[in-house]
Design an enzyme around this catalytic site. Sequence first.
Site, mmCIF file in Angstrom:
data_model
loop_
_atom_site.group_PDB
_atom_site.id
_atom_site.type_symbol
_atom_site.label_atom_id
_atom_site.label_comp_id
_atom_site.label_asym_id
_atom_site.label_seq_id
_atom_site.Cartn_x
_atom_site.Cartn_y
_atom_site.Cartn_z
ATOM 1 N N HIS A 70 0.836 -1.144 0.103
ATOM 2 C CA HIS A 70 0.098 -0.013 0.015
ATOM 3 C C HIS A 70 0.929 1.181 -0.133
ATOM 4 O O HIS A 70 0.413 2.259 0.442
ATOM 5 C CB HIS A 70 -0.922 -0.204 1.183
ATOM 6 C CG HIS A 70 -2.012 -1.163 1.160
ATOM 7 N ND1 HIS A 70 -2.209 -2.166 2.137
ATOM 8 C CD2 HIS A 70 -3.046 -1.306 0.161
ATOM 9 C CE1 HIS A 70 -3.076 -2.985 1.871
ATOM 10 N NE2 HIS A 70 -3.558 -2.438 0.774
ATOM 11 N N HIS A 71 2.074 1.192 -0.643
ATOM 12 C CA HIS A 71 2.904 2.348 -0.568
ATOM 13 C C HIS A 71 2.324 3.292 -1.612
ATOM 14 O O HIS A 71 2.647 4.583 -1.394
ATOM 15 C CB HIS A 71 4.213 1.907 -0.946
ATOM 16 C CG HIS A 71 4.623 1.706 -2.309
ATOM 17 N ND1 HIS A 71 4.227 0.501 -2.827
ATOM 18 C CD2 HIS A 71 5.323 2.280 -3.447
ATOM 19 C CE1 HIS A 71 4.434 0.436 -4.189
ATOM 20 N NE2 HIS A 71 5.242 1.493 -4.428
ATOM 21 N N LYS A 76 -2.891 -2.594 -7.819
ATOM 22 C CA LYS A 76 -3.359 -2.870 -8.965
ATOM 23 C C LYS A 76 -2.933 -4.517 -9.502
ATOM 24 O O LYS A 76 -1.658 -4.614 -9.044
ATOM 25 C CB LYS A 76 -2.482 -1.827 -10.102
ATOM 26 C CG LYS A 76 -3.042 -2.290 -11.386
ATOM 27 C CD LYS A 76 -4.088 -1.193 -11.735
ATOM 28 C CE LYS A 76 -4.489 -1.577 -13.288
ATOM 29 N NZ LYS A 76 -5.370 -2.794 -13.387
ATOM 30 N N LYS A 100 7.009 -4.356 -10.517
ATOM 31 C CA LYS A 100 6.794 -4.113 -11.758
ATOM 32 C C LYS A 100 6.378 -2.534 -11.914
ATOM 33 O O LYS A 100 7.048 -1.774 -12.720
ATOM 34 C CB LYS A 100 5.874 -4.962 -12.346
ATOM 35 C CG LYS A 100 5.427 -4.740 -13.733
ATOM 36 C CD LYS A 100 4.624 -5.768 -14.237
ATOM 37 C CE LYS A 100 4.610 -7.297 -14.061
ATOM 38 N NZ LYS A 100 3.667 -8.147 -14.396
ATOM 39 N N LYS A 112 -3.299 -8.886 -6.844
ATOM 40 C CA LYS A 112 -3.462 -9.940 -7.576
ATOM 41 C C LYS A 112 -4.692 -10.575 -7.032
ATOM 42 O O LYS A 112 -4.775 -10.587 -5.939
ATOM 43 C CB LYS A 112 -2.291 -11.046 -7.807
ATOM 44 C CG LYS A 112 -2.138 -11.580 -9.293
ATOM 45 C CD LYS A 112 -1.773 -10.513 -10.341
ATOM 46 C CE LYS A 112 -1.661 -11.240 -11.475
ATOM 47 N NZ LYS A 112 -1.096 -10.490 -12.590
ATOM 48 N N THR A 200 0.731 -5.893 -23.507
ATOM 49 C CA THR A 200 1.983 -6.813 -22.911
ATOM 50 C C THR A 200 2.746 -7.272 -24.109
ATOM 51 O O THR A 200 4.065 -7.223 -23.814
ATOM 52 C CB THR A 200 1.241 -7.843 -22.176
ATOM 53 O OG1 THR A 200 0.528 -7.275 -21.078
ATOM 54 C CG2 THR A 200 2.511 -8.601 -21.197
ATOM 55 N N ASN A 239 -2.682 -14.511 -25.462
ATOM 56 C CA ASN A 239 -2.653 -13.154 -26.003
ATOM 57 C C ASN A 239 -1.295 -12.392 -26.043
ATOM 58 O O ASN A 239 -0.931 -11.714 -27.043
ATOM 59 C CB ASN A 239 -3.735 -12.226 -25.067
ATOM 60 C CG ASN A 239 -3.746 -10.636 -25.287
ATOM 61 O OD1 ASN A 239 -4.013 -10.398 -26.187
ATOM 62 N ND2 ASN A 239 -2.966 -10.040 -24.342
ATOM 63 N N SER A 369 -2.753 -0.142 -18.863
ATOM 64 C CA SER A 369 -3.642 -0.003 -17.672
ATOM 65 C C SER A 369 -3.828 1.183 -16.950
ATOM 66 O O SER A 369 -4.851 1.529 -16.636
ATOM 67 C CB SER A 369 -3.352 -1.374 -16.824
ATOM 68 O OG SER A 369 -3.970 -2.388 -17.472
#
Length: 478
Positions: A70-71, A76, A100, A112, A200, A239, A369
């Site tokens: 939560h920095h 996400k 990432k 996640k 991606t 994908n 995103s």
Amino acid sequence: MAKSIDAAHSETSFFGDVCQFFDHAAQFTSHPEGLLDQIRSCNSVYRFRFPIRRGNGFEVIDAWRVEHSHHKSPTKGGIRYSEMVNEDEVMALAALMTYKCAIVNVPFGGAKGGIKINPKEYTVAELENITRRYTVELIKKNFIGPGIDVPAPDYGSGEREMSWIADTYQTMNPGQLDALGCVTGKPLALHGIAGRKEATGRGVAISIRECVSVAEDMQKLGLEAGLSGKRVIVQGMGNVGYYTIKYLTEFGATIVGICEFEGAIYSSEGFDLDEVFNHRKTTGSILGFSKAHKEFKNSSEGLEQECDILVPAALENQLTEHNVANIKAKIIAEAANGPTTPDAASALIERGCILIPDMYCNAGGVTVSYFEWLKNLSHVAFGRMDKRYEENANLNLVNTIEKSTGVTLDATQRSMIIKGASELELVNSGLEDTMIRSYHEIREIKMENSRIDSLRTAAFVSSINKVAVSYMNMGIWP
């Protein structure tokens, strides 16, 4: 340096592998152990079960949502639909999302999600029921929201599932102006963003192109700089794999091998992506493709063929101590999350190979995103405000130059100069700039410290330092 309890079982868990990489890189930083432990650990792990009606009975579904750090807010990360998903995997993927985002300077914490099902075994109506119920459970515990936690597609999920999530969230939060920012990877019709689907794979291709453009590094591998003529094997035609192949081919590489779960094909002359894709669509398998010189029913054998670049774009733990000795590639581009175990990574690095780490290599998805999230919060598409102004300004400039010089441009030349940028072009520009800048930032860290053995370690050092600064700015650490 003392290791956390989470890292103690690194040999048997995906999250442990991530912690092992983290601890190796942490020795090249000067942060106190307490702060490192905070960065390393998962802040919130929510495991839950819910029933769905199926046929004349009920089925209980296992699911997770992990917020690793939560920095930054919101957190996400994608939602994985797989019968193999488990808590350890979701924790590992959430941690990788934290690192990432930090590496590519996207202001999110890592998260996640996972739903333990095989999507192929459920009807569309059942999948919708599962997705909506999963979303409701997240809403109840405050694990979703445009300023809280923003899911996205992952293995087994896509635009359709993101649409269901967005609709469910809007329904349960009437009047919330930014509700569509609760999830990314939505279709364009539901205020998604152009270029997200291929982001991606495009980012993977750009990262590889940037890596091979450094002549000094390629000389050490005995290769020429540039992608032209480079032989590439890609594992996975989902994908990410599909678009990685597409853009690598456009950049000049030759795709000599393609691996899928049913087997692998190889040709020293290279493959045409559309021909292979259409063959698999028709037959249900890449095997039996007429232009393949070799085919293997064991997909892992395809990874071991002659090539310059290997791109594992499927699932984790594909390169291990059991097959690393047979890998012939000099560059490993980790398009998947965690495809290389720590032991295999060490062996490849000792051999002199370059590993482009997953948490940088596949960051194109979260980068775009982020652009979609910004679009949803601003309530305006990129390029909408200034496209026509830009075109008119360029037209006036061209007319002035033609009048003053007497040189007349043809229709094609005028169109190229006058044209204003579309949303897709702006997104691709932002993605390319992000991937290029981030690669050289990581490489510079490695080059500045001779003790740092790989780009992965350098990437971890970069992310640890950035997350640490965020915590310090919050006043938690002096």
